[in-house]
Design a protein around this motif. Structure first.
Motif, PDB file in Angstrom:
ATOM      1  N   LEU A   1       0.836  -1.206   0.000  1.00 12.66           N
ATOM      2  CA  LEU A   1       0.000   0.000   0.000  1.00 12.66           C
ATOM      3  C   LEU A   1       0.870   1.255   0.000  1.00 12.66           C
ATOM      4  O   LEU A   1       0.591   2.222  -0.722  1.00 12.66           O
ATOM      5  CB  LEU A   1      -0.921  -0.015   1.222  1.00 12.66           C
ATOM      6  N   ASN A   2       1.944   1.235   0.794  1.00 15.76           N
ATOM      7  CA  ASN A   2       2.845   2.391   0.831  1.00 15.76           C
ATOM      8  C   ASN A   2       3.467   2.647  -0.534  1.00 15.76           C
ATOM      9  O   ASN A   2       3.614   3.798  -0.957  1.00 15.76           O
ATOM     10  CB  ASN A   2       3.958   2.165   1.868  1.00 15.76           C
ATOM     11  N   SER A   3       3.852   1.593  -1.206  1.00 16.72           N
ATOM     12  CA  SER A   3       4.448   1.748  -2.530  1.00 16.72           C
ATOM     13  C   SER A   3       3.447   2.353  -3.514  1.00 16.72           C
ATOM     14  O   SER A   3       3.801   3.223  -4.324  1.00 16.72           O
ATOM     15  CB  SER A   3       4.937   0.385  -3.024  1.00 16.72           C
ATOM     16  N   THR A   4       2.185   1.914  -3.434  1.00 18.42           N
ATOM     17  CA  THR A   4       1.142   2.455  -4.316  1.00 18.42           C
ATOM     18  C   THR A   4       0.917   3.936  -4.051  1.00 18.42           C
ATOM     19  O   THR A   4       0.841   4.751  -4.985  1.00 18.42           O
ATOM     20  CB  THR A   4      -0.170   1.682  -4.118  1.00 18.42           C
ATOM     21  N   LEU A   5       0.813   4.304  -2.757  1.00 21.17           N
ATOM     22  CA  LEU A   5       0.594   5.705  -2.393  1.00 21.17           C
ATOM     23  C   LEU A   5       1.795   6.564  -2.772  1.00 21.17           C
ATOM     24  O   LEU A   5       1.636   7.700  -3.265  1.00 21.17           O
ATOM     25  CB  LEU A   5       0.317   5.811  -0.896  1.00 21.17           C
ATOM     26  N   GLN A   6       3.012   6.035  -2.556  1.00 22.98           N
ATOM     27  CA  GLN A   6       4.214   6.787  -2.901  1.00 22.98           C
ATOM     28  C   GLN A   6       4.283   7.061  -4.401  1.00 22.98           C
ATOM     29  O   GLN A   6       4.570   8.187  -4.820  1.00 22.98           O
ATOM     30  CB  GLN A   6       5.457   6.011  -2.457  1.00 22.98           C
ATOM     31  N   ASN A   7       4.013   6.047  -5.195  1.00 20.04           N
ATOM     32  CA  ASN A   7       4.073   6.220  -6.656  1.00 20.04           C
ATOM     33  C   ASN A   7       3.065   7.259  -7.135  1.00 20.04           C
ATOM     34  O   ASN A   7       3.354   8.045  -8.048  1.00 20.04           O
ATOM     35  CB  ASN A   7       3.831   4.890  -7.364  1.00 20.04           C
ATOM     36  N   PHE A   8       1.884   7.269  -6.507  1.00 19.69           N
ATOM     37  CA  PHE A   8       0.877   8.259  -6.902  1.00 19.69           C
ATOM     38  C   PHE A   8       1.346   9.678  -6.553  1.00 19.69           C
ATOM     39  O   PHE A   8       1.223  10.600  -7.372  1.00 19.69           O
ATOM     40  CB  PHE A   8      -0.451   7.953  -6.202  1.00 19.69           C
ATOM     41  N   ILE A   9       1.896   9.843  -5.342  1.00 18.93           N
ATOM     42  CA  ILE A   9       2.360  11.176  -4.937  1.00 18.93           C
ATOM     43  C   ILE A   9       3.570  11.605  -5.774  1.00 18.93           C
ATOM     44  O   ILE A   9       3.736  12.788  -6.093  1.00 18.93           O
ATOM     45  CB  ILE A   9       2.680  11.189  -3.428  1.00 18.93           C
ATOM     46  N   PHE A  10       4.406  10.639  -6.160  1.00 16.10           N
ATOM     47  CA  PHE A  10       5.552  10.975  -7.015  1.00 16.10           C
ATOM     48  C   PHE A  10       5.081  11.491  -8.381  1.00 16.10           C
ATOM     49  O   PHE A  10       5.674  12.421  -8.940  1.00 16.10           O
ATOM     50  CB  PHE A  10       6.452   9.753  -7.206  1.00 16.10           C
ATOM     51  N   THR A  11       4.013  10.890  -8.899  1.00 19.41           N
ATOM     52  CA  THR A  11       3.470  11.386 -10.179  1.00 19.41           C
ATOM     53  C   THR A  11       2.865  12.779 -10.012  1.00 19.41           C
ATOM     54  O   THR A  11       2.967  13.621 -10.906  1.00 19.41           O
ATOM     55  CB  THR A  11       2.400  10.424 -10.718  1.00 19.41           C
ATOM     56  N   MET A  12       2.242  13.051  -8.846  1.00 16.69           N
ATOM     57  CA  MET A  12       1.695  14.379  -8.570  1.00 16.69           C
ATOM     58  C   MET A  12       2.807  15.424  -8.446  1.00 16.69           C
ATOM     59  O   MET A  12       2.605  16.601  -8.747  1.00 16.69           O
ATOM     60  CB  MET A  12       0.868  14.356  -7.278  1.00 16.69           C
ATOM     61  N   LEU A  13       3.991  14.982  -8.006  1.00 14.31           N
ATOM     62  CA  LEU A  13       5.131  15.905  -7.884  1.00 14.31           C
ATOM     63  C   LEU A  13       5.579  16.401  -9.259  1.00 14.31           C
ATOM     64  O   LEU A  13       6.108  17.513  -9.380  1.00 14.31           O
ATOM     65  CB  LEU A  13       6.290  15.191  -7.171  1.00 14.31           C
ATOM     66  N   ARG A  14       5.349  15.604 -10.297  1.00 15.77           N
ATOM     67  CA  ARG A  14       5.702  16.004 -11.666  1.00 15.77           C
ATOM     68  C   ARG A  14       4.605  16.822 -12.337  1.00 15.77           C
ATOM     69  O   ARG A  14       4.773  17.261 -13.486  1.00 15.77           O
ATOM     70  CB  ARG A  14       5.973  14.758 -12.514  1.00 15.77           C
ATOM     71  N   ASP A  15       3.485  17.030 -11.645  1.00 13.68           N
ATOM     72  CA  ASP A  15       2.355  17.751 -12.233  1.00 13.68           C
ATOM     73  C   ASP A  15       2.746  19.198 -12.539  1.00 13.68           C
ATOM     74  O   ASP A  15       3.514  19.819 -11.815  1.00 13.68           O
ATOM     75  CB  ASP A  15       1.165  17.722 -11.258  1.00 13.68           C
ATOM     76  N   THR A  16       2.184  19.723 -13.613  1.00 13.26           N
ATOM     77  CA  THR A  16       2.492  21.105 -14.009  1.00 13.26           C
ATOM     78  C   THR A  16       1.744  22.132 -13.170  1.00 13.26           C
ATOM     79  O   THR A  16       2.131  23.301 -13.145  1.00 13.26           O
ATOM     80  CB  THR A  16       2.130  21.312 -15.487  1.00 13.26           C
ATOM     81  N   ASN A  17       0.685  21.693 -12.484  1.00  9.22           N
ATOM     82  CA  ASN A  17      -0.059  22.605 -11.623  1.00  9.22           C
ATOM     83  C   ASN A  17       0.760  22.931 -10.377  1.00  9.22           C
ATOM     84  O   ASN A  17       1.285  22.034  -9.711  1.00  9.22           O
ATOM     85  CB  ASN A  17      -1.397  21.969 -11.229  1.00  9.22           C
ATOM     86  N   VAL A  18       0.871  24.217 -10.063  1.00 11.70           N
ATOM     87  CA  VAL A  18       1.735  24.661  -8.957  1.00 11.70           C
ATOM     88  C   VAL A  18       1.238  24.116  -7.618  1.00 11.70           C
ATOM     89  O   VAL A  18       2.023  23.582  -6.815  1.00 11.70           O
ATOM     90  CB  VAL A  18       1.795  26.207  -8.922  1.00 11.70           C
ATOM     91  N   LYS A  19      -0.060  24.207  -7.382  1.00 11.79           N
ATOM     92  CA  LYS A  19      -0.606  23.813  -6.077  1.00 11.79           C
ATOM     93  C   LYS A  19      -0.498  22.307  -5.853  1.00 11.79           C
ATOM     94  O   LYS A  19      -0.188  21.849  -4.746  1.00 11.79           O
ATOM     95  CB  LYS A  19      -2.065  24.253  -5.977  1.00 11.79           C
ATOM     96  N   THR A  20      -0.724  21.539  -6.907  1.00 10.69           N
ATOM     97  CA  THR A  20      -0.644  20.075  -6.782  1.00 10.69           C
ATOM     98  C   THR A  20       0.779  19.629  -6.476  1.00 10.69           C
ATOM     99  O   THR A  20       1.020  18.818  -5.576  1.00 10.69           O
ATOM    100  CB  THR A  20      -1.132  19.407  -8.079  1.00 10.69           C
ATOM    101  N   ALA A  21       1.738  20.161  -7.234  1.00  7.19           N
ATOM    102  CA  ALA A  21       3.137  19.781  -7.016  1.00  7.19           C
ATOM    103  C   ALA A  21       3.632  20.238  -5.643  1.00  7.19           C
ATOM    104  O   ALA A  21       4.363  19.511  -4.956  1.00  7.19           O
ATOM    105  CB  ALA A  21       4.009  20.381  -8.113  1.00  7.19           C
ATOM    106  N   LYS A  22       3.220  21.443  -5.226  1.00  7.96           N
ATOM    107  CA  LYS A  22       3.651  21.957  -3.916  1.00  7.96           C
ATOM    108  C   LYS A  22       3.073  21.107  -2.790  1.00  7.96           C
ATOM    109  O   LYS A  22       3.761  20.800  -1.807  1.00  7.96           O
ATOM    110  CB  LYS A  22       3.196  23.405  -3.755  1.00  7.96           C
TER     111      LYS A  22
END
Length: 717
Positions: free
Chosen positions: A156-177
């Motif tokens: 579960l941690n790996s799944t959640l981490q991968n999702f947040i890592f993809t959000m870190l690459r998001d172009t939206n400022v608020k999402t990445a922050k």
């Protein structure tokens, strides 16, 4: 069964309480409210921009009682999720917050999965609602923390981490922050403190095109791991033992009893904290996989960056820490730093700190030479102020502490000449540089600057570039053999002393038979006593003479001991000590007490052979890998105060202080004074006629007056 005058549909709080107590009895009322919710939801979807209070109350009621009617509420969570997904940006802020609270309540009851809720909340981050973003961030961190409370679900941690890592690459400022803030917070809470998290922040966050994300990532690597703080300040203020003892003698009150109970709880917490195993947190920079590549990419980013000067400074700070921590080779970094080393440069002391942090023993002297020359030419010249010169000398000292070969012998001699400078700040900075090389490479100094040789200085070897001094023994372990010999000697001396005492006791208890007893007359007794007195006087004289001689011998012996202690050890004796230390290390397993003795012996080596004051070593001295900014900015100088500055300090000290002089005891300042009080402020010319009438009475007159006063008082009573 029909209930007449039923008020429950209008009072959802009361109905919620009753449903939780007895779900079966109030099933009809629940279904009625569920039908009302579906109707209200259809009406709301016609105009989703308006806040609907009725929908808010019904949704919260159904979320509270979901566990009581699970079959009827299977589709309820999905309905709220669909509303938020469909109308997430146009919903009213209060309505959106209310629906999110319902979902969080359902998540706490395990009716919604963590991943589904995380995905939904990240889509809501784009909404223009700051309070909602903070609320969702807190929930995500708390939810992941609770998931890892008892045991860590790696899948579960790996799944959640991968999702947040993809959000870190998001172009939206608020999402990445938000993504980087969640990762940093979970790292500091020791939940996701693995190297995977650290390297994702390093590879994605530090090179993000969004400035806020990049700054947050750089701050993460610059911040040190927070130490464990006490639960409350009162625990440090209250001493459990003192409070318990004082309560025995003080009057027992309820307040004191509560205080004692509180202190007992605090004492238990302190005891548990002491028994708890220590947690060792490493800096995030230690967990980076490819430190060399990371530093090179950061430096390339600084060279081509158009960011603000503060952001560039943060990047240079991270690079310098990486170089010093991992002993990296980044030769272009030093000329880049050297160009910024000017006294008028903004934040120049921090840049000097970066230069010192990036120095280590494996840096070639010719590479770091531009930095030393820039400091020497721009700071350590008499055309600058004394503060600038002192800061420059301090920076050179910090660089040479980590890279002793960074400075040439000629340049070192030039810096040493400032040891007799007229200003104390420059003089002390130069002397600290001399002291450094006395302890590391004394041969680079002139003979007069090396100080008196000690045992430690004789053991030092001047290392060349890249040379490592590896020892096959534990330095100072020879002291363990000496201490064992002393203990054995003490045991032997104690044994001989006991044997002598036993022999004396036996001599006193020798046979006392009748044949050995001699009965003398009175005359014989007197003769014997006279002879004994004469013998005692002679013995006293002899003993006094012996004592004087012994004291003289002791003083001579003490002087000899001092001389031997101050004597400089020869290389042969030092070699013999090393041989002894090697033998001890081969035949013994050292304990903690042995290491303490060895450490004390190593400290004594710095003063052996020289008569000096006792060396005091601070055990809590911070031996961190980072350079303290205060060490570079430290200036030994007593500031001169002009008249205005001194007057300002005087007036500041008088603030909130009672007025000096005569104190008026009146409670009301505006009320009148007595004639006696007024007389104190009058001049003598106004009251001298009254002073003349004041004649000193005799003791007899005072007695008569006192008697008349007592008689008068008696008559009045």
């Amino acid at each position: 069964m029909v209930r007449h005058n039923n008020q429950l549909p209008n009072n959802l709080t009361q109905l919620q309480n009753l449903v939780k107590r007895d779900p079966d009895s109030y099933k009809d009322e629940f279904r009625q409210q569920l039908a009302h919710f579906d109707t209200t939801l259809e009406i709301f979807q016609l105009n989703p921009t308006q806040y609907n209070k009725k929908l808010d109350e019904q949704a919260m009621f159904l979320a509270q009682v979901t566990q009581c009617y699970q079959n009827d509420m299977k589709t309820f969570p999905q309905k709220i999720v669909d509303i938020l997904k469909t109308h997430n940006t146009i919903l009213h802020n209060d309505m959106r917050m209310a629906l999110c609270k319902c979902l969080i309540l359902l998540r706490n009851k395990n009716f919604v999965s963590s991943f589904d809720l995380l995905e939904l909340f990240f889509s809501l981050i784009k909404c223009q609602d700051k309070n909602l973003r903070e609320y969702l961030k807190t929930h995500i961190i708390t939810d992941i923390k609770n998931l890892n409370m008892k045991h860590k679900d790696m899948k579960l941690n790996s799944t959640l981490q991968n999702f947040i890592f993809t959000m870190l690459r998001d172009t939206n400022v608020k999402t990445a922050k938000l993504a980087v803030d969640i990762l940093i917070e979970l790292y500091h809470k020791n939940i996701w403190n693995d190297n995977k998290t650290v390297n994702i922040i390093a590879d994605i966050g530090c090179f993000s095109k969004i400035t806020k994300v990049m700054v947050a990532s750089l701050k993460f690597f610059l911040s040190r791991d927070e130490e464990e703080k006490p639960n409350s300040d009162s625990e440090d203020e209250v001493d459990p033992r003192d409070t318990m003892i004082s309560n025995k003698f003080n009057k027992k009150t309820r307040k004191r009893e509560k205080m004692v109970d509180k202190v007992k709880k605090i004492a238990k917490k302190i005891k548990k904290r002491k028994e708890k195993a220590p947690v060792f947190n490493f800096s995030a920079l230690h967990l980076i996989n490819n430190a060399q590549g990371f530093a090179e990419k950061l430096f390339k980013q600084v060279e081509s960056s158009n960011e603000r000067f503060e952001v560039k400074l943060m990047t240079l700070d991270v690079i310098s820490r990486l170089i010093g921590l991992h002993n990296l080779f980044l030769f272009n970094y030093y000329p880049f730093i050297a160009r910024l080393l000017m006294p008028h440069q903004r934040e120049v002391t921090r840049i000097l700190q970066f230069a010192a942090q990036a120095a280590h023993e494996l840096v070639p002297p010719e590479v770091i030479e531009p930095v030393i020359k820039a400091i020497a030419n721009n700071f350590i010249t008499e055309r600058n102020s004394t503060d600038v010169m002192a800061v420059g000398l301090n920076a050179v000292r910090e660089i040479c502490t980590r890279c002793p070969l960074a400075i040439t012998e000629d340049l070192l001699q030039d810096f040493v000449q400032y040891k007799t400078y007229k200003e104390k700040s420059v003089m002390m900075a130069a002397r600290s540089l001399i002291q450094l090389y006395r302890q590391s490479m004394p041969k680079m100094l002139h003979k007069k600057d090396r100080g008196r040789p000690s045992e430690a200085s004789l053991e030092l070897k001047t290392k060349k570039y890249g040379e490592i001094d590896i020892k096959d023994y534990v330095p100072g372990s020879e002291v363990l053999l000496e201490s064992e010999e002393i203990v054995e000697k003490k045991k032997v001396s104690k044994k001989t002393k006991n044997e002598i005492e036993d022999s004396e006791d036996e001599w006193v208890d020798v046979a006392s038979s009748d044949e050995d007893i001699h009965i003398s007359t009175d005359s014989e007794e007197s003769d014997i006593s006279d002879n004994e007195d004469e013998e005692e006087e002679k013995e006293d004289e002899e003993t006094n003479a012996d004592k004087e001689k012994q004291n003289l011998d002791k003083s001579v012996a003490a002087k000899k001991i001092v001389k031997t202690k101050q004597r400089k050890l020869t290389p042969e004796e030092i070699e013999a000590k090393i041989k002894t230390a090697r033998e001890v290390a081969m035949g013994k397993i050292f304990t903690d007490e042995d290491f303490k003795r060895i450490e004390a012996a190593q400290l004594k080596k710095h003063v052996s052979g020289v008569k000096r004051k006792k060396v005091v070593v601070d055990e809590e001295e911070d031996s961190s890998e980072l350079v303290k900014l205060s060490d570079i900015e430290n200036i030994y100088k007593k500031r001169k105060h002009d008249k205005n500055a001194r007057l300002e300090t005087v007036l500041k000290g008088r603030e909130e202080r009672e007025k000096f002089g005569f104190k008026d005891r009146r409670k009301n300042v505006n009320c009148s004074k007595t004639n006696r009080e007024k007389r104190k402020t009058k001049s003598y010319q106004m009251i001298k006629h009254k002073a003349k009438g004041k004649i000193k009475r005799s003791f007899k007159e005072k007695q008569i007056a006192f008697r008349n006063y007592l008689i008068k008082q008696k008559k009045m009573s």
